[in-house]
Design a protein around this motif. Sequence first.
Motif, short mmCIF file in Angstrom:
data_model
loop_
_atom_site.label_atom_id
_atom_site.label_comp_id
_atom_site.label_asym_id
_atom_site.label_seq_id
_atom_site.Cartn_x
_atom_site.Cartn_y
_atom_site.Cartn_z
N UNK A 241 27.50 -35.68 -19.59
CA UNK A 241 26.23 -35.50 -18.89
C UNK A 241 25.19 -34.89 -19.82
N UNK A 242 25.62 -33.96 -20.63
CA UNK A 242 24.71 -33.31 -21.56
C UNK A 242 24.20 -34.30 -22.61
N UNK A 243 25.08 -35.14 -23.11
CA UNK A 243 24.68 -36.16 -24.08
C UNK A 243 23.63 -37.09 -23.47
N UNK A 244 23.84 -37.48 -22.21
CA UNK A 244 22.87 -38.35 -21.54
C UNK A 244 21.51 -37.68 -21.44
N UNK A 245 21.49 -36.38 -21.12
CA UNK A 245 20.21 -35.66 -21.02
C UNK A 245 19.50 -35.64 -22.37
N UNK A 246 20.24 -35.34 -23.41
CA UNK A 246 19.63 -35.25 -24.74
C UNK A 246 19.14 -36.61 -25.20
N UNK A 247 19.85 -37.67 -24.86
CA UNK A 247 19.42 -39.02 -25.24
C UNK A 247 18.11 -39.43 -24.58
N UNK A 248 17.74 -38.79 -23.47
CA UNK A 248 16.51 -39.14 -22.76
C UNK A 248 15.28 -38.38 -23.28
N UNK A 249 15.48 -37.49 -24.24
CA UNK A 249 14.36 -36.71 -24.77
C UNK A 249 13.36 -37.63 -25.46
N UNK A 250 12.08 -37.37 -25.22
CA UNK A 250 11.01 -38.07 -25.94
C UNK A 250 10.60 -37.18 -27.11
N UNK A 251 10.85 -37.66 -28.32
CA UNK A 251 10.79 -36.80 -29.51
C UNK A 251 9.44 -36.13 -29.70
N UNK A 252 8.35 -36.84 -29.49
CA UNK A 252 7.04 -36.25 -29.75
C UNK A 252 6.80 -35.04 -28.85
N UNK A 253 7.03 -35.20 -27.55
CA UNK A 253 6.83 -34.09 -26.62
C UNK A 253 7.85 -32.98 -26.86
N UNK A 254 9.07 -33.37 -27.19
CA UNK A 254 10.12 -32.37 -27.43
C UNK A 254 9.77 -31.49 -28.62
N UNK A 255 9.34 -32.11 -29.72
CA UNK A 255 8.98 -31.31 -30.90
C UNK A 255 7.82 -30.38 -30.59
N UNK A 256 6.86 -30.86 -29.82
CA UNK A 256 5.72 -30.03 -29.46
C UNK A 256 6.16 -28.83 -28.61
N UNK A 257 7.08 -29.07 -27.69
CA UNK A 257 7.58 -27.99 -26.83
C UNK A 257 8.39 -26.99 -27.64
N UNK A 258 9.23 -27.47 -28.53
CA UNK A 258 10.03 -26.58 -29.37
C UNK A 258 9.15 -25.72 -30.25
N UNK A 259 8.16 -26.31 -30.88
CA UNK A 259 7.26 -25.55 -31.76
C UNK A 259 6.47 -24.52 -30.97
N UNK A 260 5.97 -24.91 -29.79
CA UNK A 260 5.20 -23.96 -28.98
C UNK A 260 6.08 -22.82 -28.49
N UNK A 261 7.33 -23.12 -28.16
CA UNK A 261 8.26 -22.08 -27.71
C UNK A 261 8.39 -20.98 -28.74
N UNK A 262 8.71 -21.38 -29.96
CA UNK A 262 9.00 -20.40 -31.01
C UNK A 262 7.74 -19.70 -31.50
N UNK A 263 6.62 -20.43 -31.56
CA UNK A 263 5.38 -19.85 -32.08
C UNK A 263 4.67 -18.96 -31.07
#
Length: 258
Positions: A163-185
Amino acid sequence: METAFVYPAPRICVAHEGEGPLVLFLHGIRGNRTNWYPQIEALARRGFKAAAWDARGYGDSDDIEGPLNFRDHFVGDVLRVAESFNARKFHLVGLSMGGRIARNVGIYHSDRLHSLTVVNANPGFNSMSADDVRRFVTERSTRTPESIRKLLGSNPRKGVYEQLVQSIDKIRDHSYRKTLEASVAQDRDAPVENIRVPTMIMYGDEDTVYPPELARAMASRIPGAELVMIKAAGHLANLEQPEEFNRLLLEFLTRHNR
């Protein structure tokens, strides 16, 4: 289970079931609304309207356009989802990134909440060492079987890894990278002392993403917060051990349901 869309843009997709006080669930940084289906079904049977969103940039919600303000955009989205259900006050439950969003709602809009449940989260990335933050970013940027299994504790229910693999496979990379960067910064040091709502901090004792000492430290800073551990659970306690998670959550919600 029904699916609704909250407008205006960015459109937010919400799964919901049941009738009663609203309980809104917020997923983690590599999740989506389906991660909460076991909780939606359980709470709907117990007299709640249970709902889970796809955060902006995830699942069937709109992609993130332009710069992301981690606090203001996500908090604003939570409030408009609640308003779409005509919920002046509601219960809020968030895991990992969803937990960080939820505690921001608790800090700045305690008057809108009946209760707050923060699961496997932190009070901000300043609570982690520079090495731990770098490791967090590196591990969130990889999708190897080993990196995914590290999210789980020693006793997950059958099928959780898939189930976790399926969730990760559905990630949209552009939005995901933006969210990850905003989280840490941006999400560095939240003033959790300002939370004025019944709060439960829940954690898995085998979480390697946000170790248990972060949960204990955060709970100690929130007036009256309850600290609850799920044994043999890793970073995704609601998926790994849904029966125990649901039991603990329902007990807390029932005590603080008005």
